[in-house]
Enzyme design. Structure first.
Site, PDB file in Angstrom:
ATOM      1  N   GLU A  67     114.885  58.317  48.187  1.00 51.69           N
ATOM      2  CA  GLU A  67     113.989  58.067  47.054  1.00 51.69           C
ATOM      3  C   GLU A  67     114.837  57.555  45.904  1.00 51.69           C
ATOM      4  O   GLU A  67     115.982  58.003  45.723  1.00 51.69           O
ATOM      5  CB  GLU A  67     113.274  59.361  46.636  1.00 51.69           C
ATOM      6  CG  GLU A  67     112.089  59.666  47.519  1.00 51.69           C
ATOM      7  CD  GLU A  67     111.299  60.915  47.106  1.00 51.69           C
ATOM      8  OE1 GLU A  67     110.153  61.041  47.521  1.00 51.69           O
ATOM      9  OE2 GLU A  67     111.854  61.763  46.382  1.00 51.69           O
TER      10      GLU A  67
ATOM     11  N   ASP B  93     113.309  70.654  51.794  1.00 51.38           N
ATOM     12  CA  ASP B  93     112.231  69.794  51.299  1.00 51.38           C
ATOM     13  C   ASP B  93     111.924  68.645  52.270  1.00 51.38           C
ATOM     14  O   ASP B  93     110.767  68.270  52.449  1.00 51.38           O
ATOM     15  CB  ASP B  93     112.637  69.230  49.926  1.00 51.38           C
ATOM     16  CG  ASP B  93     111.465  68.580  49.200  1.00 51.38           C
ATOM     17  OD1 ASP B  93     110.382  69.176  49.191  1.00 51.38           O
ATOM     18  OD2 ASP B  93     111.642  67.471  48.645  1.00 51.38           O
TER      19      ASP B  93
ATOM     20  N   HIS C 213     109.986  67.096  57.535  1.00 54.36           N
ATOM     21  CA  HIS C 213     109.632  65.702  57.833  1.00 54.36           C
ATOM     22  C   HIS C 213     110.571  65.069  58.873  1.00 54.36           C
ATOM     23  O   HIS C 213     110.121  64.512  59.872  1.00 54.36           O
ATOM     24  CB  HIS C 213     109.669  64.855  56.561  1.00 54.36           C
ATOM     25  CG  HIS C 213     108.784  65.361  55.455  1.00 54.36           C
ATOM     26  ND1 HIS C 213     107.600  66.004  55.693  1.00 54.36           N
ATOM     27  CD2 HIS C 213     108.911  65.309  54.106  1.00 54.36           C
ATOM     28  CE1 HIS C 213     107.030  66.330  54.540  1.00 54.36           C
ATOM     29  NE2 HIS C 213     107.815  65.921  53.560  1.00 54.36           N
TER      30      HIS C 213
ATOM     31  N   LEU D  48     113.650  44.569  65.911  1.00 54.02           N
ATOM     32  CA  LEU D  48     114.686  44.803  66.911  1.00 54.02           C
ATOM     33  C   LEU D  48     115.776  43.776  66.671  1.00 54.02           C
ATOM     34  O   LEU D  48     115.516  42.559  66.680  1.00 54.02           O
ATOM     35  CB  LEU D  48     114.085  44.626  68.313  1.00 54.02           C
ATOM     36  CG  LEU D  48     115.032  44.799  69.481  1.00 54.02           C
ATOM     37  CD1 LEU D  48     115.563  46.227  69.564  1.00 54.02           C
ATOM     38  CD2 LEU D  48     114.314  44.450  70.794  1.00 54.02           C
TER      39      LEU D  48
HETATM   40  O1  LIG Z   1     107.067  66.489  50.939  1.00 52.51           O
HETATM   41  C1  LIG Z   1     107.613  65.785  50.115  1.00 52.51           C
HETATM   42  O2  LIG Z   1     107.476  64.452  50.227  1.00 52.51           O
HETATM   43  C2  LIG Z   1     107.692  63.617  49.112  1.00 52.51           C
HETATM   44  C3  LIG Z   1     107.854  62.215  49.667  1.00 52.51           C
HETATM   45  O3  LIG Z   1     106.668  61.832  50.279  1.00 52.51           O
HETATM   46  P1  LIG Z   1     106.332  60.279  50.423  1.00 52.51           P
HETATM   47  O4  LIG Z   1     105.132  60.248  51.271  1.00 52.51           O
HETATM   48  O5  LIG Z   1     106.106  59.767  49.034  1.00 52.51           O
HETATM   49  O6  LIG Z   1     107.522  59.630  51.039  1.00 52.51           O
HETATM   50  C4  LIG Z   1     108.903  64.028  48.323  1.00 52.51           C
HETATM   51  O7  LIG Z   1     108.978  63.269  47.126  1.00 52.51           O
HETATM   52  C5  LIG Z   1     108.796  65.489  47.966  1.00 52.51           C
HETATM   53  O8  LIG Z   1     110.006  65.909  47.342  1.00 52.51           O
HETATM   54  C6  LIG Z   1     108.582  66.324  49.185  1.00 52.51           C
HETATM   55  O9  LIG Z   1     108.254  67.649  48.790  1.00 52.51           O
END
Ligand SMILES: O=C1O[C@H](COP(=O)(O)O)[C@@H](O)[C@H](O)[C@H]1O
Ligand SMILES: NC(=O)C1=CN([C@@H]2O[C@H](COP(=O)(O)OP(=O)(O)OC[C@H]3O[C@@H](n4cnc5c(N)ncnc54)[C@H](OP(=O)(O)O)[C@@H]3O)[C@@H](O)[C@H]2O)C=CC1
Length: 594
Positions: free
Chosen positions: A319, A338, A343, A487
């Site tokens: 980010e 987080d 994720h 690719l």
């Molecule tokens: O779960 C979270 O996700 C966001 C990023 O999500 P996105 O869909 O915008 O990529 C993240 O900024 C946050 O810290 C985290 O808790």
């Protein structure tokens, strides 16, 4: 906006009546037969409802709205062991009026708990509107906002109307649709631990439901310390009487194995596992959904998905902004909890799992649990942690993490981490899975990168110079922004000589698919409504994920490992490159400029 009064009977008009059990059986069989066929009629909770939309669903549904095989043996085991321990009736998802009654599947009440908050405004109400806009919601739905903040229905509508947007290709009737959607939104102010306040909510829901049986979905868009209070009050006082009651729980699901198990234990005092929809919104992203399609339906990929051909896999999240505004929450969690533990690990599990028996939620989740449990404990020496510091660039100054007033000045919380993980099974033995996640970096992006091995005895190797690593194929799934799959291949540069270069076979979504891609929350909300659990985290998956990360997190914290500082807007700590080099890997995102 004018005050809109909607008499409740007009909201819940009956749309379908089931005549007999025979008819339901027929619907059930028909569902089984048409399965994933794209049809302009969707069989939804036993009603034959014409819908403008068709969803190419993998799921076979039975006539009571459950997926045919939705209750797993896993759920059964948990339920029965709990029953033994507590010797009291355990919660179940629902009982359904199956014959002679009005179709409950067309009645839905959604309560967004924490409606005044950031996530509700930014994501949940807009996603609900998008579903409504695209005709995905059942005919008779209402949305209730619930929070402590005092607000009228009108003020809620005003608040959420600011974040609703329409699909680009259908702007014409957008205003009308918004008005119609907002008319179905209401608000109730109450405390999160007050059964009386939830009783009042229940009365209001009933009134708006017009006395009809209705399914109820609660979205917990609140801080985790009040999850259990809300679940208790909602399940005791505001559950659906005759339909299902489901609860979407936002992350974080605890902060280590113990707190996560405790949370699960507490939730299961009031809810059955099948009622709990633990959301990981990355699983709702288009490219993550596509991962299995790409792998399992393409012969050019499926046989290559193993240690014989894949040299390493990289899961990258970055980010280009810091924790601005969320420092208080973040400092208690850090980037590993987080982003990585949920994720990125979820993507890894989907990527690396064995072929599931079917596309049924339980079959997929069984495979994910298996692969997670095959993973080697993460070693501290295979991890790099970092924290961003203030930086001046182009006459602008960017704050460091600890400049945030809600963050302790001496915080060691990582805002960046890189880690090498390994799966000790036959398919992935020795293949490094590298994860990298960071805030306040030079770019915003999420990617899955698969680097393949060399072609053995490559005839053209003299054309590549000395660095053969630069010539291997790389498959990139760019999850965001600007979704793409490309690719990297070796190709002859046109001309009379024999010069090779690296080119991309590029599937750029915005060029190929002109339709706007739905937000992850849309997909996941719709799945929860339809009872599709494939993209939600089962409790044993969660346990496996925490088992992998908890020892590492404890070690980092007990040893007070100091994060490597990196400037705001940079590519992160140098240590990440040493870590990759140690495993003979080159980060695939190095060439990307922003
Ligand atoms: O779960 C979270 O996700 C966001 C990023 O999500 P996105 O869909 O915008 O990529 C993240 O900024 C946050 O810290 C985290 O808790
Ligand atoms: N925001 C985001 O981008 C993301 C959030 N999440 C998760 O979603 C959930 C909601 O996030 P978000 O909307 O940002 O959270 P907020 O901090 O905005 O909280 C939501 C609402 O909960 C109430 N609330 C806040 N703090 C407390 C407290 N200490 N005690 C009781 N009530 C409180 C407030 O409503 P009121 O005062 O009116 O009662 C607030 O409007 C969290 O679990 C978060 O971790 C997950 C991914 C991304």
């Amino acid at each position: 906006m004018a005050n809109i009064i909607v008499p409740s009977p007009t909201i819940f008009t009956s749309s379908c009546v089931l005549r007999s059990e025979q008819q339901q059986l027929f619907v059930s069989k028909l569902n089984a037969v048409i399965g994933g066929i794209d049809s302009s009629y969707s069989l939804w909770n036993s009603c034959i409802q014409p819908r403008n939309n068709s969803r190419n669903t993998f799921q076979l549904k039975c006539s009571n709205g459950h997926p045919l095989n939705s209750v797993s043996s896993h759920d059964g085991v948990v339920g029965s062991s709990l029953a033994k321990e507590d010797s009291k009736p355990q919660p179940t998802e629902a009982s359904y009026p199956l014959s002679g009654s009005e179709c409950i599947g067309s009645n839905l009440s959604i309560t967004v708990v924490g409606a005044s908050g950031d996530l509700a405004k930014k994501k949940i109400f807009p996603a609900l509107f998008a579903l409504y806009y695209e005709d995905w919601l059942p005919e008779n739905f209402i949305v209730y906002g619930y929070a402590r903040t005092k607000m009228t229905d009108e003020e809620l509508r005003d608040m959420i109307s600011k974040t609703l947007t329409c699909r680009i290709d259908k702007r014409e009737n957008c205003e009308d649709k918004m008005d119609q959607f907002l008319k179905r939104c209401f608000y109730h102010s109450g405390l999160y631990n007050s059964e009386d306040d939830f009783s009042d909510l229940d009365s209001k829901l009933k009134e708006k439901e017009g006395g009809k049986d209705s399914n109820r979905l609660f979205y917990l868009s609140i801080p985790p310390n009040i999850f259990v209070d809300v679940v208790k009050c909602a399940s005791l006082k505001a559950s659906s009487r005759n339909g299902w009651t489901r609860v979407i729980v936002e992350k974080p699901f605890g902060r280590d194995s113990e707190s996560s198990s405790e949370l699960t234990r507490c939730l299961k005092q009031y809810l059955a596992e099948e009622q709990i929809f633990r959301i990981d919104h990355y699983l709702g992203k288009e490219l993550v959904e596509n991962l299995s399609v790409l792998r399992f339906s393409n012969l050019v990929f499926e046989p290559l998905w193993c240690r014989n051909y894949i040299r390493n896999v990289q899961l990258i999240f970055s980010e280009d902004f810091g924790t601005e505004g969320r420092g208080g929450y973040f400092d208690n969690y850090g980037i590993i909890r987080d982003i990585m533990q949920n994720h990125l690990l979820q993507i890894l599990a989907l990527f690396a799992m064995e072929t599931p028996v079917s596309l049924d939620a339980e079959d997929i989740r069984n495979e994910k649990v298996k692969v997670l449990r095959s993973m080697r404990p993460i070693q501290l020496e295979d991890v790099v942690v970092g924290q961003y510091k203030g930086h001046n660039k182009g006459g602008k100054s960017y704050p460091g993490y600890t400049d945030d007033p809600t963050v302790p000045k001496d915080s060691l919380t990582p805002t960046f981490a890189a880690a090498a993980l390994f799966i000790d099974n036959a398919r992935w033995d020795g293949v490094p899975f590298l994860m990298k996640a960071g805030k306040a970096l030079h770019t915003k992006r999420a990617e899955i990168r698969v680097q393949f091995r060399h072609v053995p005895g490559n005839l053209y190797k003299r054309n590549f110079g000395t660095d053969l690593d630069k010539t291997t194929n790389e498959l990139v799934l760019r999850v965001q922004p600007d979704e793409a799959i490309y690719l990297k291949i070796n190709n002859k540069v046109p001309g009379l000589g024999m010069r090779l270069d690296r080119s991309d076979l590029n599937l750029l979504y915005r060029a190929r698919y002109p339709r706007e891609i739905p937000d992850a929350y849309e997909r996941l909300l719709l799945d929860a409504i339809e009872g599709e659990r494939r993209l939600f985290i089962r409790s044993d998956e969660l346990d496996a994920a925490w088992s992998l990360f908890t020892p590492l997190l404890k070690e980092i914290e007990s040893k007070k490992i100091a994060p490597e500082l990196y400037p705001y807007g940079s590519r992160g700590p140098i240590g990440a490159h040493y870590l990759a080099a140690k495993h003979n890997v080159r980060w695939g995102d190095l060439g990307i400029e922003e």
